[in-house]
Design an enzyme around this catalytic site. Structure first.
Site, short mmCIF file in Angstrom:
data_model
loop_
_atom_site.label_atom_id
_atom_site.label_comp_id
_atom_site.label_asym_id
_atom_site.label_seq_id
_atom_site.Cartn_x
_atom_site.Cartn_y
_atom_site.Cartn_z
N HIS A 595 -10.54 -4.12 3.36
CA HIS A 595 -10.02 -3.47 4.81
C HIS A 595 -10.68 -3.60 5.83
O HIS A 595 -11.50 -2.54 6.18
CB HIS A 595 -9.45 -2.05 4.37
CG HIS A 595 -8.30 -1.87 3.58
ND1 HIS A 595 -8.31 -1.50 2.28
CD2 HIS A 595 -6.92 -1.94 3.67
CE1 HIS A 595 -7.12 -1.21 1.69
NE2 HIS A 595 -6.25 -1.84 2.62
N HIS A 599 -8.72 -8.78 7.39
CA HIS A 599 -7.24 -8.27 6.92
C HIS A 599 -6.39 -7.98 8.04
O HIS A 599 -5.41 -8.40 7.83
CB HIS A 599 -7.60 -7.26 5.95
CG HIS A 599 -6.17 -6.58 5.74
ND1 HIS A 599 -5.21 -7.09 4.91
CD2 HIS A 599 -5.66 -5.29 5.98
CE1 HIS A 599 -4.15 -6.26 4.75
NE2 HIS A 599 -4.56 -5.05 5.59
N HIS A 635 -3.30 -1.72 12.48
CA HIS A 635 -2.77 -0.87 11.35
C HIS A 635 -3.83 -0.31 10.48
O HIS A 635 -3.48 0.71 9.58
CB HIS A 635 -1.53 -1.65 10.70
CG HIS A 635 -2.07 -2.77 9.58
ND1 HIS A 635 -2.92 -3.82 10.07
CD2 HIS A 635 -2.11 -2.54 8.28
CE1 HIS A 635 -3.26 -4.25 8.77
NE2 HIS A 635 -3.03 -3.73 7.94
N ASP A 761 1.91 -6.85 5.66
CA ASP A 761 0.52 -6.29 4.93
C ASP A 761 0.33 -6.64 3.61
O ASP A 761 -1.11 -6.59 3.29
CB ASP A 761 0.71 -4.69 5.15
CG ASP A 761 -0.33 -3.77 4.70
OD1 ASP A 761 -1.80 -4.27 5.17
OD2 ASP A 761 -0.21 -2.63 4.50
#
EC number: 3.1.4.53
Length: 865
Positions: A595, A599, A635, A761
């Site tokens: 993360h 990403h 996000h 995602d």
């Protein structure tokens, strides 16, 4: 309001006038008051008197009328006093109201805003300033073209006055063109102040001014009354017309989103407008209809021979006609419509247009069932066809009056009870699920015992809260699947006292010497060459990560946002966008294995790819596209590299703040907006109006929250039932025309955006094999690190299989694909058509399956490493 306004001169040369935030004095500090002014659109408007006046003008012009006001006029909290500066004003004025008939068609707005662009103060600028003051307009003065543009983009003035008398300070026509190049200027009136023509020179043509973007020309005249008259004429002419044009934009937006089919024709029945609902109903594209006569379109043979003559006779008399009419779709099918045609009276008191509203006359099975029950139960109030057709919109529910009257012969008691029961009934039947339950209850009354028992079971299921989530316990007892479900789809297992995990972010900044680009055109050649391929699904994000020294988000963001025109939509500069991307990327943790900003860049790339697919593009508007790109970018900002379950079990500050619910997703959105708005240099939203900002913000929040896995199946199943199934029925030529797909309905657009960002995602299993393997290694390492920390701190281990000493990565990937990926991407592929992705998914699954069959627990076979 009782506060003294203050005058602020910005560094760029704009005189900003606003109420003082520091003063709480209820006293009136002005020695200059205003008289009555002309009406504006018939609405009561309170202004702060052109915000304020420059100090040099505070005393008023020579001969200015001064009006004393009583306490009653000023209001109880605004009495005249001696405190505060004597040269500032804080005035409110009221405008008289138009007739109620006119007011019903107007849209409210604040007082007219005027921008004066004069390089220096002179009698002409003074004249316009005091004219604005007399008219009650809010006025700003700019001294330079740059400050003028900045001020206009901030305040969106209705009238702009530009000094065109001399060109040594600035080029007035260039200033006008620069303002006209912005989106907010569409409804702005721009006035050029020109010098008086000498007697021996012919008066100059206004064409060059019109070509530059000016609306009017004003011959130099410093008289306040001359300036006042000019502004009042503009207000009552062009400004009022521009407000009506703005209202027309709103009306057409409403028509475009209306569920009823709408057709507008001229007085000779030439089609001039059809809305999207009409296109869906009839199967035509509006380009095939506009400009055609109704007589040229195919007719259904199911209508009476004299029906068209009857309709034309009625509407030509100026009367409204409504009734049932059969129309022929482009496919040749005949459909029954309930049509309402209204003549529109225009110029000369003659009929100029006809507006037709069309709804399908299609009775659903549930309506038939209810109608049969009413008939069988002897409820005569619904037996007349006309009554049934025009009864309340709550027609799908059983009539309360008929129910309440069955068990009572006391009319007085019934009359007393009926109003309250009706209110209760009206409250409960509004929810769609309650309508469904009412229909099922009604159907049970006349059903066989076996059917009634089955419907009881249906009602039990419908009364649960998780209608779209599967029963997790029914899956095979695969430990990898169980751990993934437990770790990703729950917000925490149990709280252990004494184990408080305090979340502290550790932002890692790259210390490389790679200079940041100012715009996309300044990107280094090595990076630009990589970005040339960014529109391809096989784009290698890890190569971009390497060449940008772990800062891929800024570079990819500049390229993607430029391709989708984000700066133009947000009315911001590329410099602001670049600063925003830098701030967002700096708040991703480069220490996270998975993360991190790579990403985020990967999800942004996938989102942009999906937005380019034809059906997705046709379902969303530009605001949706911009919201999706921003949501993808932010996000996972400030992700700690731990799951929600970990944070809840550890009692982290974030888990406490967000009540153990969507902890990280809520934090990502909140922090993203905090970072954006706290510094004007990176505030990409600073130039959009409040309504656009709120709509955009809500869309971004909704999409980021959709990435939370606890509602994974709810989002997927809603998408399948609301989007995929209607599309499938449509493609199979279903006879039912009651429920067109409606991809562009707001509720369906929300489902599409949620599904899009969810797929973006977790699209790693659909990437080319090398990329898929790299992502699998990174997410496994992050889960391994979490398990290690859980063991060190004595926390519940939410995913025990992710122990770095025993974990089989192929098994974990197979379980993840089987449980979360396959069904979701099947549904997304059915909508967006993604054959290449589905092929990658099949190839990657085969890779993991081969490794698992060989009992290999690593990313590759040892021989391939």
């Amino acid at each position: 309001m009782g506060c003294a306004p203050s005058i602020h001169v910005s560094q760029s040369g704009v005189i900003y006038c606003r109420d003082s935030d520091e003063s709480n004095s209820p006293r009136q500090t002005s020695s200059v008051s205003q008289g009555p002014t002309a009406p504006l659109h018939g609405l009561f408007v309170q202004t702060d008197a052109a915000d304020a006046m420059p100090p040099s003008r505070a005393a008023g012009p020579p001969g200015a009328v001064r009006v004393r006001r009583s306490r009653a006029e000023l209001g109880s909290g605004s009495s005249t006093g001696s405190s505060g500066p004597a040269t500032t004003t804080c005035r409110g004025r009221r405008r008289h109201c138009c007739s109620s008939a006119e007011a019903e068609t107007q849209t409210s707005y604040t007082s007219v805003k005027v921008l004066l662009i004069f390089a220096k103060e002179d009698s002409q600028s003074d004249g316009f300033w005091w004219a604005c003051d007399r008219a009650g307009y809010r006025c700003n003065i700019a001294r330079t073209p740059e400050s003028a543009l900045e001020c206009f983009l901030d305040k969106h003035h209705e009238i702009i006055v530009i000094d065109h008398r001399q060109s040594r300070n600035f080029d007035a026509e260039a200033v006008c063109r620069s303002i006209r190049a912005t989106n907010p200027s569409e409804h702005t009136v721009i006035l050029a102040v020109v010098s008086q023509a000498s007697d021996d020179h012919e008066e100059a043509s206004v064409l060059p001014l019109l070509h530059a973007g000016f609306n009017r020309r004003f011959m130099e005249n410093s008289s306040i009354i001359a300036c006042y008259n000019e502004l009042i004429q503009i207000e009552h002419g062009e400004v009022r017309s521009q407000f009506k044009l703005r209202a027309c934009n709103s009306v057409f937006t409403a028509l475009d989103h209306c569920h009823e089919a709408i057709e507008i024709t001229s007085d000779d029945h030439v089609i001039q407008y059809v809305n999207p609902a009409f296109e869906r109903m009839m199967g035509y594209h509006k380009g095939e209809l506009l400009g055609k006569e109704l007589a040229d379109l195919p007719k259904s043979d199911k209508n009476r021979a004299d029906l068209l003559d009857t309709i034309n006779t009625c509407i030509k008399k100026g009367k409204e006609w409504q009734g049932v009419y059969y129309a022929r779709r482009k496919s040749g099918d005949s459909i029954q419509q309930h049509v309402k045609i209204t003549p529109v009276i225009g110029q000369g008191g003659k009929i100029r247009h006809f507006v037709s509203l069309k709804k399908l006359c299609c009775t659903t099975d549930s309506n038939k069932q209810i109608h049969r029950i009413h008939r069988d139960s002897g409820d005569n109030s619904q037996t007349e066809p006309h009554s049934f057709r025009h009864k309340s919109r709550r027609k799908e529910s059983i009539d309360v009056k008929s129910i309440s009257s069955r068990g009572s012969d006391a009319p007085s008691l019934q009359n007393r009870r009926y109003p309250s029961m009706a209110r209760i009934h009206s409250m409960t039947i509004e929810a769609p699920i309650t309508k469904v339950i009412n229909i099922i209850n009604a159907a049970q009354e006349n059903s066989p015992v076996t059917v009634a028992e089955a419907l009881d079971r249906v009602l039990e299921i419908l009364r649960t809260t998780e209608l779209y989530s599967p029963q997790l316990g029914t899956k095979d007892e695969d430990p990898h699947t169980s751990d993934l479900v437990g770790g990703l789809m729950t917000d925490g297992l149990r709280r252990l006292s004494g184990n408080e995990y305090v979340f502290t972010k550790n932002v890692h900044h790259s210390h490389s010497h790679l200079s940041m680009p100012i715009t996309i055109n300044d990107v280094p050649p090595s990076i630009a060459q990589l970005l040339d391929n960014e529109e391809s699904w096989d784009f290698n994000i890890f190569e971009l990560e390497a060449v940008t020294h772990k800062r891929p988000l800024v570079y990819l963001g500049l390229k993607v946002f430029s391709r989708f025109g984000v700066c133009e939509f947000l009315n911001c500069t590329e410099t602001t966008l670049r600063a925003w991307l830098q701030v967002i990327e700096a708040n991703y943790h480069s220490s996270n294995a998975y993360h991190n900003s790579t990403h985020a860049a990967d999800v942004l790339h996938a989102t942009a790819f999906f937005l380019g697919k034809e059906r997705v593009k046709g379902s969303l508007d530009q605001l949706d596209e911009v919201a999706a790109l921003i949501a993808a970018t932010v996000h996972d900002v400030d992700h700690p590299g731990r799951t929600n379950s970990f944070l809840c079990n550890a009692g982290s500050e974030l888990a406490v703040l967000y009540n153990d619910t969507a902890v990280l997703e809520s934090h990502h959105t909140a922090l993203a907006f905090q970072l954006t708005v706290k510094d004007t240099k990176c505030n990409i939203f600073k130039n959009i109006d409040r309504n656009h900002y709120r709509t955009l913000r809500q869309a971004i929040i909704d999409m980021v929250l959709a990435t939370e896995m606890t509602k994974h199946f709810e989002h997927v199943n809603k998408f399948v039932n609301s989007i995929n199934k209607p599309l499938a029925a449509e493609s199979e030529g279903s006879d039912c025309e009651c429920n067109p797909t409606g991809k562009n309905f707001p509720e369906n657009q929300i489902l599409i955006k949620r599904m899009m960002i969810k797929c973006a995602d977790v699209a790693n299993p659909c990437r080319p094999l090398d990329l898929c393997i790299e992502w699998a290694g990174r997410i496994s390492e992050e889960y391994f690190a979490q398990t290690d920390e859980e063991k060190r701190q004595g926390l519940p281990v939410v995913m025990p299989v992710f122990d770095r000493n025993t974990c089989s990565i192929p098994k974990s990937q197979i379980s993840f694909i089987d449980y979360f990926i396959t069904d979701m991407f099947d549904a997304w592929d059915a909508f967006a058509h993604l054959p290449a992705l589905m092929q990658h998914l099949a190839d990657n699954y085969k890779h993991w399956k081969t490794l698992d069959d060989l009992k290999c627990k690593t990313l590759r076979l040892p021989s391939d490493s």
